[in-house]
Design an enzyme around this catalytic site. Structure first.
Site, PDB file in Angstrom:
ATOM      1  N   GLY A  19      -3.203   2.234  -3.652  1.00  0.00           N
ATOM      2  CA  GLY A  19      -2.738   3.617  -3.486  1.00  0.00           C
ATOM      3  C   GLY A  19      -2.369   4.377  -2.208  1.00  0.00           C
ATOM      4  N   VAL A  60       0.879  -1.191   0.119  1.00  0.00           N
ATOM      5  CA  VAL A  60       0.089   0.047   0.071  1.00  0.00           C
ATOM      6  C   VAL A  60       0.811   1.158  -0.029  1.00  0.00           C
ATOM      7  CG1 VAL A  60      -1.526   1.241   1.463  1.00  0.00           C
ATOM      8  CG2 VAL A  60      -2.017  -0.993   1.036  1.00  0.00           C
ATOM      9  N   CYS A  61       0.499   2.155  -0.729  1.00  0.00           N
ATOM     10  CA  CYS A  61       1.077   3.600  -0.302  1.00  0.00           C
ATOM     11  C   CYS A  61       2.701   3.508  -1.288  1.00  0.00           C
ATOM     12  CB  CYS A  61       1.114   4.035   0.745  1.00  0.00           C
ATOM     13  SG  CYS A  61       1.417   5.850   0.888  1.00  0.00           S
ATOM     14  N   THR A  62       3.434   4.012  -0.685  1.00  0.00           N
ATOM     15  CA  THR A  62       4.945   4.014  -1.338  1.00  0.00           C
ATOM     16  C   THR A  62       5.573   2.465  -0.912  1.00  0.00           C
ATOM     17  OG1 THR A  62       5.997   5.090   0.676  1.00  0.00           O
ATOM     18  CG2 THR A  62       5.356   6.398  -1.115  1.00  0.00           C
TER      19      THR A  62
END
Length: 231
Positions: free
Chosen positions: A156, A106-108
């Site tokens: 994201g 998730v995310c970075t």
């Protein structure tokens, strides 16, 4: 290959500076799955402090982890720029990936998967401000909230972790169970402001968000630039 009849084993990586909600949202969902064991794993057994100041104790250090997990999950956060250059962490990620059925983030966190060479040629999501840097590691940036490309599933930024986890729950169990779990968690987002993506935000809000994120973006830009120069 893993035994389909055995409990599902999930390793969730934690590291200094990861974003609390990147982990906690998915962990809340995945820990509710039947016949599933979730381990929080870190380089050492020492407590890890998130980017919001919460301290979380890992269940396993790299040295104490089980030899195989069915699924690897990596959150993002301010510590990403360090983890994409941390040889021990990248080696651990590659080792777990050898036998895992699914590689997720998730995310970075997707940048860490990519830095380990595990997203070459795969479409992947990330936080909107950092998504472009995936290309430096051979991944294909995708602006969808949840991206599934073969056995890779990436979410994201931050809050996308719950959407990601419910979709993953449907894969690991079935849609009926995932729907029930969504209702149990009363996951029915109704944000007070319609500015959750750069495309919908007004210019003043977008500029303020970019300014708030600039330190991390600048650091990641330098790291990605070094990566491109080396290759």
């Amino acid at each position: 290959m893993t035994d389909a009849s055995a409990p599902t084993r999930i390793a969730m990586l934690i590291y200094p500076g990861f974003t609390t909600l990147d982990l906690v949202g998915p962990q809340q969902v995945l820990s509710a799955l039947p016949d599933t064991t979730v381990h929080l794993v870190a380089k050492t057994a020492d407590p890890v402090t998130t980017d919001s100041g919460i301290t979380i104790a890992p269940d396993r250090s790299f040295a104490d982890c089980e030899p195989q997990y069915d699924l690897l999950f990596i959150p993002g956060g301010r510590g990403t720029e360090i983890m994409v250059r941390d040889d021990a962490t990248l080696a651990f990620v590659r080792t777990i990936a050898t036998n895992a059925r699914y590689l997720t983030s998730v995310c970075t966190g997707s940048l860490i998967l990519a830095a380990a060479g595990l997203l070459d040629g795969y479409r992947a999501a990330s936080h909107w401000a950092f998504r472009e840097f995936l290309a430096a590691y051979g991944a294909i940036p995708d602006d969808r909230r949840v991206v599934v490309d073969r056995d890779r599933m990436t979410g994201g930024g931050v809050t996308a972790g719950i959407d990601f986890a419910l979709q993953l729950a449907a894969v690991l169990t079935d849609e009926k169970f995932a729907r029930t779990l969504q209702l149990v968690l009363e996951y029915d987002p109704a944000p007070p402001f319609d500015c959750g993506t750069p495309e919908r935000a007004d210019k003043a809000t977008l500029d303020a968000a970019i300014a708030r994120l600039e330190a991390g973006v600048g650091a990641m830009r330098r790291v990605a630039g070094e990566r491109v120069a080396m290759h």
